[in-house]
Design an enzyme around this catalytic site. Structure first.
Site, PDB file in Angstrom:
ATOM      1  N   SER A  96      14.139  -9.679  51.854  1.00  0.00           N
ATOM      2  CA  SER A  96      15.094 -10.284  52.785  1.00  0.00           C
ATOM      3  C   SER A  96      14.871 -11.783  52.846  1.00  0.00           C
ATOM      4  CB  SER A  96      14.923  -9.688  54.187  1.00  0.00           C
ATOM      5  OG  SER A  96      15.646 -10.451  55.143  1.00  0.00           O
ATOM      6  N   ASP A 118      26.592 -10.810  52.674  1.00  0.00           N
ATOM      7  CA  ASP A 118      27.556  -9.885  53.245  1.00  0.00           C
ATOM      8  C   ASP A 118      27.350  -9.664  54.740  1.00  0.00           C
ATOM      9  OD1 ASP A 118      25.249  -8.417  53.375  1.00  0.00           O
ATOM     10  OD2 ASP A 118      25.825  -6.944  51.871  1.00  0.00           O
ATOM     11  N   CYS A 159      28.624 -27.215  59.718  1.00  0.00           N
ATOM     12  CA  CYS A 159      27.726 -26.162  59.270  1.00  0.00           C
ATOM     13  C   CYS A 159      28.417 -24.816  59.488  1.00  0.00           C
ATOM     14  CB  CYS A 159      26.378 -26.229  60.000  1.00  0.00           C
ATOM     15  SG  CYS A 159      26.366 -25.550  61.672  1.00  0.00           S
ATOM     16  N   CYS A 174      35.915   4.470  78.412  1.00  0.00           N
ATOM     17  CA  CYS A 174      36.552   5.728  78.813  1.00  0.00           C
ATOM     18  C   CYS A 174      37.495   6.250  77.730  1.00  0.00           C
ATOM     19  CB  CYS A 174      37.290   5.567  80.138  1.00  0.00           C
ATOM     20  SG  CYS A 174      38.475   4.215  80.173  1.00  0.00           S
ATOM     21  N   CYS A 442      28.056 -28.619  68.302  1.00  0.00           N
ATOM     22  CA  CYS A 442      27.451 -27.440  67.669  1.00  0.00           C
ATOM     23  C   CYS A 442      26.017 -27.257  68.170  1.00  0.00           C
ATOM     24  CB  CYS A 442      27.460 -27.594  66.157  1.00  0.00           C
ATOM     25  SG  CYS A 442      26.661 -26.221  65.278  1.00  0.00           S
TER      26      CYS A 442
END
Length: 625
Positions: A96, A118, A159, A174, A442
């Site tokens: 990872s 992804d 970014c 519900c 940002c």
């Protein structure tokens, strides 16, 4: 006269052959990109991907073959690509990118980073690492026929997190629990059920009938008197799904009768729910088995019959058998992991997918809906927009073209390029747009990132601050937090065990009040965020905190693969097994709409808002590969 090496100027060709580049992701875009890079002349490439090859990848990820199923994508991609160019020096990591081993110093080894990811969590992380290392990042994504490529450079462009991401579609609890009217409601319910039985329990993902449904307006005492529970199943009481399942030893027959008979009969006692709706029809395990005895049904034969097995729609009896078998398999897996273990739903895990397919279809039948194939359910449950191989190929080619501009030093020539499904008014499928400057507000790339969070200091725990605010909402991986009180009081430490005793304490226990400031540091991301606390006694219903201002929507927790249109319920946006949100969308959906219109900037916002409202299916366009 300009000297050429192939199609490139000699200076650029030398730069291409000598530079080191990092490719993050070896899936649909990643396979095409790696091939393009070596054929363009790149010789020093490192590729990282945590995923392994699945049969479903083979229709578009052309570096892989059937014999590679189950193997590391990164490693097999490397072995396949070197056949195009044996001189290429390719390093593969089956890991990872969020592993602490890949620090800012690791990223500084590269001239350029190219994302072929992804999921949004990993995109956020790579975005921050490239900002910290001051390395150009080429971001990309595809969603069916749509695609996008853009450049991110610290101080020059937006970014990845500069603009808000689209809010995911939600359904009232519900509706999921009491009155599903669409197959997706049943699929969400089935994923909730998986989590309740085998994963991490979440009160917001309860699957039993919701007695607080305002539409029901029923008399509990009267309903209880009329409700009938199966005596053979031990007089089931209304307790948590997981507790009850544990008490039965995960008996599939008892689970089946509770979920598809007793709970449904309980719903039928809420008279007002069914005055304008078709009432659900309870299922009884023993009755189904009697029907199955006369049908000579074989689950194995049905699943492996002619045609593509994932596109078969079984009968009700078939799904009852699939439900039973998947419960047995999953409960065994849970038992093998020991006390306190939890399973995480993964669309590529056969028993987990079998369970959701069976449970969702049985509920669809109960509520008189047409049942769906495993393929259809996987598409919705796994948030998949079917991948188009040619879209990946076009986007991978555009990535290389933008990479050549970066290596030439022509950053001013770089742009965001959109691939559209239909030509715009100028009859273009590929639409370039100028790169936007950084968003001064940002909370990631501003010179001094700062946010204001409204919460109740007397009821918000340190655990909530760490998990839901800093990690889930602001995408931190391992935050360290101290109070700016002149003493440097430490609330949260990323070192294991140092501050665990604080987790169950409230913010007010540490003197935090209205106007307090917290400094949150993530040393892995080389990222510091100042959090201004705004105390409020009156937050909205079920709201634990609120970000004040223009901060983008929260980032999801890391996941293996979250693809397609996101469908969640409640206020969660993380990649939990029962919601699969994801949230791995392309860089800026608003910009994609702008590119499709081809209109001048003054008109873009109004048009994008209108298109967004008119086309719910495009709520959250996701980078598939």
């Amino acid at each position: 006269m300009v000297q050429l090496v192939g199609p490139l100027r000699k200076e650029l060709a030398d730069s291409v052959s000598s530079c080191r580049v990092l490719v993050v992701g070896a899936g649909g875009i990643g396979c095409e990109l790696l091939k393009n890079l070596v054929l363009t002349g790149f010789r020093n490439i490192e590729v990282i991907d945590l995923d392994t090859i699945d049969v479903s990848n083979l229709n578009r990820q052309f570096l892989f073959q059937k014999k590679h199923v189950g193997k590391s994508k990164a490693q097999v991609a490397k072995e396949s690509v070197v056949q195009f160019c044996p001189k290429a020096n390719i390093t593969a990591y089956h890991d990872s990118i969020m592993n602490p081993d890949y620090s800012v110093e690791f990223f500084r080894n590269f001239a350029l980073v190219m994302n072929a990811l992804d999921n949004r969590a990993a995109r956020n992380h790579v975005n921050r690492m490239c900002l910290a290392a001051d390395i150009p990042l080429i971001e990309s994504g595809t969603a069916g026929y749509l695609g996008q490529v853009t450049i991110i450079k610290k101080g020059l462009t937006e970014c990845y997190e500069c603009q808000p991401k689209p809010t995911q579609k939600t359904f009232p609890g519900c509706t999921i629990r009491n009155t599903p009217s669409e197959p997706i409601h049943c699929i969400v319910w089935a994923k909730y059920l998986f989590n309740q039985l085998f994963g991490e329990e979440d009160a917001d993902q309860e699957v039993s009938p919701d007695t607080a449904d305002p539409e029901a307006a029923w008399d509990p005492s009267e309903a209880a008197a009329r409700a009938t529970a199966s005596e053979q199943d031990g007089d089931i009481k209304r307790v948590s799904t997981k507790d009850w399942a544990r008490s039965t030893g995960y008996d599939p027959v008892k689970l089946f009768n509770k979920l598809f008979k007793d709970d449904i009969m309980y719903l039928l006692t809420m008279d007002k729910l069914w005055r304008k709706r078709k009432a659900p029809l309870p299922l009884e395990w023993s009755e189904l088995q009697k029907q199955g005895e006369h049908s000579h049904f074989s689950l194995v034969e049905e699943m492996l019959g002619g045609g593509l097995k994932d596109q078969h729609v079984l009968g009700v009896y078939g799904y009852s058998q699939l439900f039973s078998e998947s419960v047995k398999t999953l409960s065994s897996q849970l038992a093998e992991r020991g006390a306190g273990a939890e399973l995480v739903w993964d669309k590529d895990d056969p028993p987990a997918m079998d369970f959701v397919t069976a449970a969702a279809n049985l509920r669809m039948h109960v509520f008189s809906m047409n049942m769906k194939s495993r393929f259809d359910i996987k598409s919705m449950a796994g948030n998949i927009i079917p991948a188009i191989a040619t879209t990946n190929a076009v986007i991978a080619g555009l990535i290389v073209l933008e990479a050549l501009k970066v290596l030439s030093g022509d950053l001013d020539q770089c742009c965001t390029i959109f691939l559209n499904k239909q030509p715009n008014p100028k009859k273009k499928l590929l639409v370039p747009c100028a790169l936007d400057p950084p968003n001064l507000n940002c909370y990631v790339c501003a010179s001094k990132p700062e946010v204001t969070v409204r919460l109740n200091v007397s009821s918000t725990m340190i655990q909530t601050l760490q998990d839901k605010i800093l990690k889930e909402r602001f995408g931190m991986v391992a935050p360290d937090v101290q109070i700016e009180d002149g003493k440097g009081t430490i609330l949260i430490s990323s070192e294991e065990g140092e501050t665990e005793g604080n987790n169950s304490k409230f913010l007010s226990d540490f003197g935090i009040r209205n106007g307090s400031r917290l400094q949150a540091d993530d040393f892995l991301q080389d990222y510091t965020l100042l959090v201004n606390v705004l105390h409020s006694d009156e937050l909205g219903k079920d709201m634990e905190f609120e970000v004040v201002g223009d901060a983008p929507d929260k980032a999801p927790t890391p996941s293996t693969q979250e693809e397609g249109k996101n469908i969640t319920n409640g206020n969660k946006d993380s990649a939990q097994p029962s919601t699969s949100s994801t949230g791995n969308n392309m860089h800026d959906h608003r910009k994609l709409l702008d590119a499709e219109t081809g209109e001048a900037p003054a008109k873009r916002q109004r048009l994008s808002q209108q298109q967004h409202a008119d086309n719910e299916d495009d709520d959250d366009l996701i980078a598939l590969d």
